[in-house]
Design a protein around this motif. Sequence first.
Motif, PDB file in Angstrom:
ATOM      1  N   SER A  71      42.751  62.167  59.404  1.00 58.52           N
ATOM      2  CA  SER A  71      43.376  61.138  59.396  1.00 58.52           C
ATOM      3  C   SER A  71      44.650  60.749  59.214  1.00 58.52           C
ATOM      4  O   SER A  71      44.648  62.268  58.100  1.00 58.52           O
ATOM      5  CB  SER A  71      42.458  60.244  57.909  1.00 58.52           C
ATOM      6  N   ALA A  72      45.322  60.143  59.417  1.00 56.78           N
ATOM      7  CA  ALA A  72      46.539  60.548  58.704  1.00 56.78           C
ATOM      8  C   ALA A  72      46.915  59.987  57.096  1.00 56.78           C
ATOM      9  O   ALA A  72      47.875  60.550  56.501  1.00 56.78           O
ATOM     10  CB  ALA A  72      47.816  59.133  59.726  1.00 56.78           C
ATOM     11  N   THR A  73      46.056  59.629  56.693  1.00 55.51           N
ATOM     12  CA  THR A  73      45.805  59.041  54.683  1.00 55.51           C
ATOM     13  C   THR A  73      45.230  60.006  54.515  1.00 55.51           C
ATOM     14  O   THR A  73      43.930  59.707  54.780  1.00 55.51           O
ATOM     15  CB  THR A  73      46.359  57.120  55.205  1.00 55.51           C
ATOM     16  N   GLY A 191      51.354  63.010  57.634  1.00 57.08           N
ATOM     17  CA  GLY A 191      51.825  62.299  59.282  1.00 57.08           C
ATOM     18  C   GLY A 191      51.852  63.139  60.187  1.00 57.08           C
ATOM     19  O   GLY A 191      50.838  63.462  61.497  1.00 57.08           O
ATOM     20  N   THR A 192      52.783  63.621  60.088  1.00 58.65           N
ATOM     21  CA  THR A 192      53.633  64.880  61.732  1.00 58.65           C
ATOM     22  C   THR A 192      52.226  65.442  61.488  1.00 58.65           C
ATOM     23  O   THR A 192      52.385  66.560  62.601  1.00 58.65           O
ATOM     24  CB  THR A 192      54.675  65.061  61.534  1.00 58.65           C
ATOM     25  N   GLN A 193      52.172  66.514  60.309  1.00 59.55           N
ATOM     26  CA  GLN A 193      51.174  67.128  60.972  1.00 59.55           C
ATOM     27  C   GLN A 193      49.879  67.387  61.084  1.00 59.55           C
ATOM     28  O   GLN A 193      49.342  67.964  61.516  1.00 59.55           O
ATOM     29  CB  GLN A 193      51.658  68.470  59.323  1.00 59.55           C
ATOM     30  N   VAL A 194      49.647  65.833  61.035  1.00 65.08           N
ATOM     31  CA  VAL A 194      47.930  65.429  60.815  1.00 65.08           C
ATOM     32  C   VAL A 194      48.324  65.399  62.401  1.00 65.08           C
ATOM     33  O   VAL A 194      46.958  65.929  63.295  1.00 65.08           O
ATOM     34  CB  VAL A 194      48.089  63.767  61.119  1.00 65.08           C
ATOM     35  N   THR A 196      50.266  67.174  64.426  1.00 64.59           N
ATOM     36  CA  THR A 196      50.288  68.077  65.063  1.00 64.59           C
ATOM     37  C   THR A 196      49.433  69.502  64.845  1.00 64.59           C
ATOM     38  O   THR A 196      48.971  70.046  66.709  1.00 64.59           O
ATOM     39  CB  THR A 196      51.598  68.415  64.238  1.00 64.59           C
ATOM     40  N   TYR A 197      48.461  68.576  64.311  1.00 60.96           N
ATOM     41  CA  TYR A 197      47.485  69.936  63.543  1.00 60.96           C
ATOM     42  C   TYR A 197      46.225  69.089  64.361  1.00 60.96           C
ATOM     43  O   TYR A 197      45.228  70.096  65.819  1.00 60.96           O
ATOM     44  CB  TYR A 197      46.952  70.220  62.141  1.00 60.96           C
ATOM     45  N   ASN A 198      46.294  67.944  64.731  1.00 61.10           N
ATOM     46  CA  ASN A 198      44.631  67.518  66.112  1.00 61.10           C
ATOM     47  C   ASN A 198      45.277  68.161  67.435  1.00 61.10           C
ATOM     48  O   ASN A 198      43.998  68.246  67.784  1.00 61.10           O
ATOM     49  CB  ASN A 198      44.788  65.926  65.315  1.00 61.10           C
ATOM     50  N   SER A 199      46.328  67.657  67.777  1.00 59.37           N
ATOM     51  CA  SER A 199      46.558  68.131  69.443  1.00 59.37           C
ATOM     52  C   SER A 199      46.394  69.378  69.212  1.00 59.37           C
ATOM     53  O   SER A 199      45.705  70.054  70.674  1.00 59.37           O
ATOM     54  CB  SER A 199      47.921  68.112  69.658  1.00 59.37           C
ATOM     55  N   TYR A 200      46.498  70.144  68.074  1.00 58.61           N
ATOM     56  CA  TYR A 200      46.263  71.850  68.282  1.00 58.61           C
ATOM     57  C   TYR A 200      44.308  72.024  68.768  1.00 58.61           C
ATOM     58  O   TYR A 200      43.934  72.837  69.455  1.00 58.61           O
ATOM     59  CB  TYR A 200      46.363  72.862  67.913  1.00 58.61           C
ATOM     60  N   VAL A 201      43.769  71.278  68.277  1.00 54.57           N
ATOM     61  CA  VAL A 201      42.586  71.155  67.870  1.00 54.57           C
ATOM     62  C   VAL A 201      41.807  70.592  69.170  1.00 54.57           C
ATOM     63  O   VAL A 201      40.835  71.074  69.711  1.00 54.57           O
ATOM     64  CB  VAL A 201      41.814  70.675  66.247  1.00 54.57           C
ATOM     65  N   ARG A 215      46.650  73.029  58.499  1.00 51.67           N
ATOM     66  CA  ARG A 215      46.083  71.691  58.471  1.00 51.67           C
ATOM     67  C   ARG A 215      47.168  70.893  57.598  1.00 51.67           C
ATOM     68  O   ARG A 215      47.536  71.239  56.380  1.00 51.67           O
ATOM     69  CB  ARG A 215      44.482  71.903  57.769  1.00 51.67           C
ATOM     70  N   PRO A 216      46.649  69.585  57.866  1.00 56.49           N
ATOM     71  CA  PRO A 216      47.123  69.116  57.220  1.00 56.49           C
ATOM     72  C   PRO A 216      47.565  69.224  55.628  1.00 56.49           C
ATOM     73  O   PRO A 216      45.765  69.026  54.820  1.00 56.49           O
ATOM     74  CB  PRO A 216      47.305  66.996  57.152  1.00 56.49           C
ATOM     75  N   GLY A 217      48.497  69.238  54.682  1.00 56.43           N
ATOM     76  CA  GLY A 217      48.512  69.297  53.394  1.00 56.43           C
ATOM     77  C   GLY A 217      48.522  70.908  52.800  1.00 56.43           C
ATOM     78  O   GLY A 217      48.249  71.133  51.690  1.00 56.43           O
ATOM     79  N   PHE A 218      48.609  71.757  53.844  1.00 63.40           N
ATOM     80  CA  PHE A 218      48.527  72.797  54.025  1.00 63.40           C
ATOM     81  C   PHE A 218      50.106  73.603  54.536  1.00 63.40           C
ATOM     82  O   PHE A 218      49.945  74.661  54.534  1.00 63.40           O
ATOM     83  CB  PHE A 218      47.493  73.560  54.646  1.00 63.40           C
ATOM     84  N   SER A 219      50.670  72.905  54.866  1.00 64.93           N
ATOM     85  CA  SER A 219      52.355  73.244  55.861  1.00 64.93           C
ATOM     86  C   SER A 219      53.532  73.327  55.356  1.00 64.93           C
ATOM     87  O   SER A 219      53.969  72.576  53.993  1.00 64.93           O
ATOM     88  CB  SER A 219      52.445  72.155  57.023  1.00 64.93           C
TER      89      SER A 219
END
Length: 313
Positions: A71-73, A191-194, A196-201, A215-219
Amino acid sequence: MCHNCAATAESGLAAGTLPTAGTVPSRRSVAKLLALGAGLTALAACTPDGGTQPPSSSSPPGTSASVSPVSATPSAGPGTSTAPATEPGTAAAPAPATTSAPTPTSPAAGLAKQHSLTDPASPWLVVNKHRPLSPADYVPADLVQPNIALAVSGEAAQLNSTTAAAAEQMFAAAARDGVTVTLASGYRSYGTQVATYNSYVASRGQAEADTASARPGFSEHQTGWSFDIGDGGGACSFQPCFADQPAAVWAKANGHRFGFVVRYPWMLHEITGYYYESWHLRFIGVEAATDMANRGIATLEEYFGLEAAPGYL
């Protein structure tokens, strides 16, 4: 001393026969029962903790769970990691390391000035697959657009003010040496990392995505302390061959003079968690970056005395 307690107990069981109801036990039967009791007592004496065996685990070992799009939030709220949820029934991951300073035996401990390893506003912040940002949706308070050659626009053209100033000095020095370096990717919001990561997955699957995208929050990109560079000619951007381009060669040899290190070095993915990214630079300060270069220490994990983080906990 008990030499063969199990044999003693077995002989007691074989010898002892319980009397039937309504009969009076004979002296011989009583003796056999006493022998049985002695045998069981001896058996218990040979078992640790008075015969109490350690309880066996009823739960299977934790396994890596598949991850659904994030989720973006951040749902966990400020101050917590929002890594994708594991499947119900899997073991909870241990809390991330909270080291606030280098260990006393780490190479960095000898530097005159020390910084936090957990504060997102610290140049020594270490973010990896074991150490998420806190809060997960952290936003630097001092984002600026540096006066350097840009290959991107918007938030990706921003860095925190300290990194931006150092980047301006480094890019200017490279230009004096005839090398054109461009900013290919700077700050990246949660939000951008969400996205980016989801597109890779979605395109590669989670296992491969985790080797290429945080993963979002780990970048690190979310901190403002790091950025990706490009070469003036635009060749090999974000590809292995970029390591041979003038911008990458120059930055690797000279980045420490301005406080930068190549964050994900060659063949050290078992420590950093990511394959070689010759384009990803990280600001840690001139003193620390120069000390790492002089000592031949390639990763922040080793320099600050932290555990390797090849995969998510």
